[in-house]
Structure formats: C-alpha cells, structure tokens
Design a protein around this motif. Structure first.
Motif, PDB file in Angstrom:
ATOM      1  N   SER A  47      -1.731 -44.943  27.921  1.00 22.88           N
ATOM      2  CA  SER A  47      -0.948 -43.767  27.676  1.00 22.88           C
ATOM      3  C   SER A  47      -0.868 -43.639  26.050  1.00 22.88           C
ATOM      4  O   SER A  47      -1.060 -44.188  25.163  1.00 22.88           O
ATOM      5  N   THR A  48      -0.510 -42.241  25.843  1.00 19.88           N
ATOM      6  CA  THR A  48      -0.310 -41.886  24.507  1.00 19.88           C
ATOM      7  C   THR A  48       1.012 -40.829  24.475  1.00 19.88           C
ATOM      8  O   THR A  48       1.126 -40.178  25.637  1.00 19.88           O
ATOM      9  N   SER A  49       1.782 -40.984  23.345  1.00 19.91           N
ATOM     10  CA  SER A  49       3.042 -39.974  23.380  1.00 19.91           C
ATOM     11  C   SER A  49       2.822 -38.992  22.305  1.00 19.91           C
ATOM     12  O   SER A  49       2.356 -39.333  21.329  1.00 19.91           O
ATOM     13  N   LYS A  73      -6.060 -41.624  37.678  1.00 15.94           N
ATOM     14  CA  LYS A  73      -4.824 -40.554  37.830  1.00 15.94           C
ATOM     15  C   LYS A  73      -4.767 -40.347  36.559  1.00 15.94           C
ATOM     16  O   LYS A  73      -4.476 -41.291  35.810  1.00 15.94           O
ATOM     17  N   TYR A  74      -4.233 -39.185  36.180  1.00 16.33           N
ATOM     18  CA  TYR A  74      -3.901 -38.614  34.797  1.00 16.33           C
ATOM     19  C   TYR A  74      -2.459 -37.999  35.437  1.00 16.33           C
ATOM     20  O   TYR A  74      -2.236 -37.184  36.128  1.00 16.33           O
ATOM     21  N   LEU A  75      -1.307 -38.348  34.522  1.00 13.43           N
ATOM     22  CA  LEU A  75       0.081 -37.978  34.659  1.00 13.43           C
ATOM     23  C   LEU A  75       0.801 -37.719  33.388  1.00 13.43           C
ATOM     24  O   LEU A  75       0.334 -38.449  32.131  1.00 13.43           O
ATOM     25  N   ALA A  76       1.404 -36.623  33.187  1.00 18.93           N
ATOM     26  CA  ALA A  76       2.039 -36.348  32.035  1.00 18.93           C
ATOM     27  C   ALA A  76       3.603 -36.744  32.436  1.00 18.93           C
ATOM     28  O   ALA A  76       4.048 -36.102  33.637  1.00 18.93           O
ATOM     29  N   THR A  77       4.272 -37.262  31.445  1.00 16.05           N
ATOM     30  CA  THR A  77       5.680 -37.500  31.912  1.00 16.05           C
ATOM     31  C   THR A  77       6.597 -36.995  30.804  1.00 16.05           C
ATOM     32  O   THR A  77       6.438 -37.032  29.641  1.00 16.05           O
ATOM     33  N   LYS A  78       7.758 -36.321  31.354  1.00 14.12           N
ATOM     34  CA  LYS A  78       8.803 -35.809  30.427  1.00 14.12           C
ATOM     35  C   LYS A  78      10.130 -36.319  30.631  1.00 14.12           C
ATOM     36  O   LYS A  78      10.559 -36.091  31.699  1.00 14.12           O
ATOM     37  N   TRP A  79      10.959 -37.014  29.885  1.00 12.86           N
ATOM     38  CA  TRP A  79      12.088 -37.401  30.327  1.00 12.86           C
ATOM     39  C   TRP A  79      13.160 -36.561  29.512  1.00 12.86           C
ATOM     40  O   TRP A  79      13.121 -36.121  28.359  1.00 12.86           O
ATOM     41  N   GLU A 113      12.393 -36.057  25.423  1.00 14.31           N
ATOM     42  CA  GLU A 113      11.629 -36.910  24.581  1.00 14.31           C
ATOM     43  C   GLU A 113      10.167 -36.251  24.600  1.00 14.31           C
ATOM     44  O   GLU A 113       9.811 -35.368  25.406  1.00 14.31           O
ATOM     45  N   GLY A 114       9.388 -36.968  23.705  1.00 10.95           N
ATOM     46  CA  GLY A 114       8.052 -36.238  23.476  1.00 10.95           C
ATOM     47  C   GLY A 114       7.197 -36.534  24.842  1.00 10.95           C
ATOM     48  O   GLY A 114       7.486 -37.460  25.731  1.00 10.95           O
ATOM     49  N   LEU A 115       6.232 -35.897  25.254  1.00 12.90           N
ATOM     50  CA  LEU A 115       5.531 -35.948  26.351  1.00 12.90           C
ATOM     51  C   LEU A 115       4.833 -37.105  26.211  1.00 12.90           C
ATOM     52  O   LEU A 115       4.023 -37.326  25.196  1.00 12.90           O
ATOM     53  N   GLN A 116       4.656 -37.922  27.287  1.00 16.60           N
ATOM     54  CA  GLN A 116       3.730 -38.838  27.510  1.00 16.60           C
ATOM     55  C   GLN A 116       2.650 -38.666  28.385  1.00 16.60           C
ATOM     56  O   GLN A 116       2.907 -38.166  29.652  1.00 16.60           O
ATOM     57  N   VAL A 117       1.391 -39.075  28.156  1.00 20.93           N
ATOM     58  CA  VAL A 117       0.186 -38.709  29.025  1.00 20.93           C
ATOM     59  C   VAL A 117      -0.233 -40.126  29.297  1.00 20.93           C
ATOM     60  O   VAL A 117      -0.589 -40.903  28.696  1.00 20.93           O
TER      61      VAL A 117
END
Ligand SMILES: O=C(O)CCC(=O)C(=O)O
Length: 269
Positions: free
Chosen positions: A128-130, A256-262, A158-162
């Motif tokens: 991952s990367t943030s 699988k690629y996913l982007a996460t935002k908290w 928070e910053g986007l995490q991929v």
C-alpha cells in the motif's frame, strides 16, 4: 406519508424540544431508533444532515446528485449504517489512481494496539501507499467527492490509502475504530479523534476472492471497479460498534486494488 408526521404528538414535541436544546440530530435519531421508530429515525437523519455529528449518506432517494457526478445507492443497512454506491469512480479515475500508486507500494502496516505505532502484521498481506490530503489532482478530486457524498468536511479525513492485493493477499477480520479500552487509543485519537467511518473504493474487478466480508452480519461485498462501500464504525450515539468487524478476503485469482479513506471526528492535522 412521512414517518415523522405519523409519530404520536408527544414524540413530535419531544423531537422539537431536543432540537431547541441543540441536541445533534443523530442522537435524537438514536433515541427514536431504540424506541422502535426506525423509519422516523432515518427520515430525521436525512432531513437534518447539517446537524449530524457523523458522516452520513442521504438515503432519501435512490440517486444522489453530487457537485460533479450523479451516483446511485445499491444497498443500505441501517444497523450498523452501511451503504454501497454504484459508479462512485469512473474506470479512468480508478486507472489514474493505480498508475500513480503502483510504483510507490510497500508492505502494508496496521496500528499496534499496545502503543499506537504502525507495524507490519501477518493479518494484512497487501502492499500500500498513503497520500497526504490533496497531494495529487486526482486524490483531491476524489476527496472532494467523498466529502460531498458523506456530508463531512475534507479536513476530517485521513490521507487516501491505496492497496494492492495479489494472489492470497488478505486483511483478516479487524475493526477500524479505535477502542477506548485499548492503551493505544489516546495516542491515535489525539490526532483527529475517533475513526467514525470507513469509505472503501474498489479500483479493479477481481476474478475470484477479495470480497469485503462482515462476519458478524453475514454478508460480503464483491469487488467491482468504481463501486464504493461506506460503513459507520460507531452507532448513532457515537459508541464503537462491534458489528463492523470486517475482512478483506484472500484474492484467489487476479489482483485487487482498493482505495481507503477513514473519516475522523475532528480535523485530522
Ligand atoms: O480489502 C478490503 O476489502 C477491506 C479493507 C479494510 O478492511 C480496510 O482497509 O480497513
């Protein structure tokens, strides 16, 4: 007929009294919910979005016109609050995020419950990367769209995490909230408060595996490019909700690629 209009007069008066006392709409709704007035509770949430103390997606209509895009709701669960949004990102936007992230990916980490530090863990086998908030044009655009959909300020994120999961890659069952009973809680909440919600965006289709499963609720969301999944980590009163236990199931074919935002309670600085 409006569920709020159908409430007995003493309940209508009780709602008005609470608004006059400046009680946040989600807390008024929580009481209604507990007393069995479920439809009225969510009608109230939809009507008073500006006075909620939590991110929230209006379920008043099947489609939501955002400032740059129209999206549609595919699924809603009210307890805990979970929604699936169709076509939140275009295929081109997903590809643009992947193109930028791919060369920056490193082994993913998790929060260490002992001290709030970030550590590698066998429970999370992705790379991952943030990003900083607003770090790139595409990140900024997506963050603005999330803020618009969730009625929650960009600064409270928070910053986007991929993330990239390859064959066998998974994220075993976990919570995203910070448990106040854990030692690390004061460290991680010092910056931005509780993680009120999680917004996941599937950036790729996955041939097999890779669903996001909620073991306590008995369902899973299958990855589909451009689709977003939102869940509130706390209930309407703001208390952490153990029903939000979730996992990224192992990918068995494809990537699988996913982007996460908290989403945080307070500005995340
Ligand atoms: O990979 C998934 O589907 C779930 C990701 C996740 O649980 C998280 O980022 O907190």
């Amino acid at each position: 007929m409006s569920a709020l209009m159908l409430l007995p007069t003493d309940w209508k008066n009780w709602i008005n009294d609470n608004f006059n006392k400046k009680v946040p709409a989600n807390k008024i709704a929580a009481n209604l919910y507990q007393q069995g007035w479920v439809d009225a509770a969510y009608e109230l949430m939809n009507k008073h979005i500006a006075t909620l103390e939590m991110p929230y997606i209006s379920t008043a209509s099947n489609q939501i016109q955002l400032s740059d895009k129209k999206v549609s709701i595919a699924f809603t669960c009210y307890k805990p609050f979970i929604t699936i949004i169709n076509d939140f990102l275009t295929q081109e936007e997903c590809q643009a995020v992947i193109n930028d992230a791919d060369s920056k990916l490193q082994t993913s980490r998790v929060v260490n419950p002992e001290d709030g530090s970030f550590i590698e863990h066998t429970a999370r086998t992705s790379t991952s990367t943030s990003y900083q908030r607003g770090q790139t044009a595409i990140v900024k655009k997506i963050e603005a769209r999330i803020a618009n959909l969730l009625n929650w300020p960009v600064e409270h994120g928070e910053g986007l995490q991929v993330l990239r999961y390859e064959d066998g890659g998974e994220y075993r069952p976990h919570f995203d909230f910070f448990d106040p009973a854990k030692q690390s809680s004061s460290v991680v909440t010092a910056r931005g408060g509780q993680r009120l919600g999680t917004f996941l965006m599937y950036l790729s289709d996955v041939e097999d595996g890779g669903s996001t499963r909620f073991p306590n609720l008995g369902f899973e969301v299958h990855p589909k490019i451009g689709t977003a999944l939102y869940f509130a980590n706390t209930d309407l009163m703001g208390d952490i909700d153990p029903q939000t236990l979730h996992a990224g199931l192992p990918v068995t074919k494809g990537v699988k690629y996913l982007a996460t935002k908290w989403l945080r309670q307070y500005p995340y600085v």
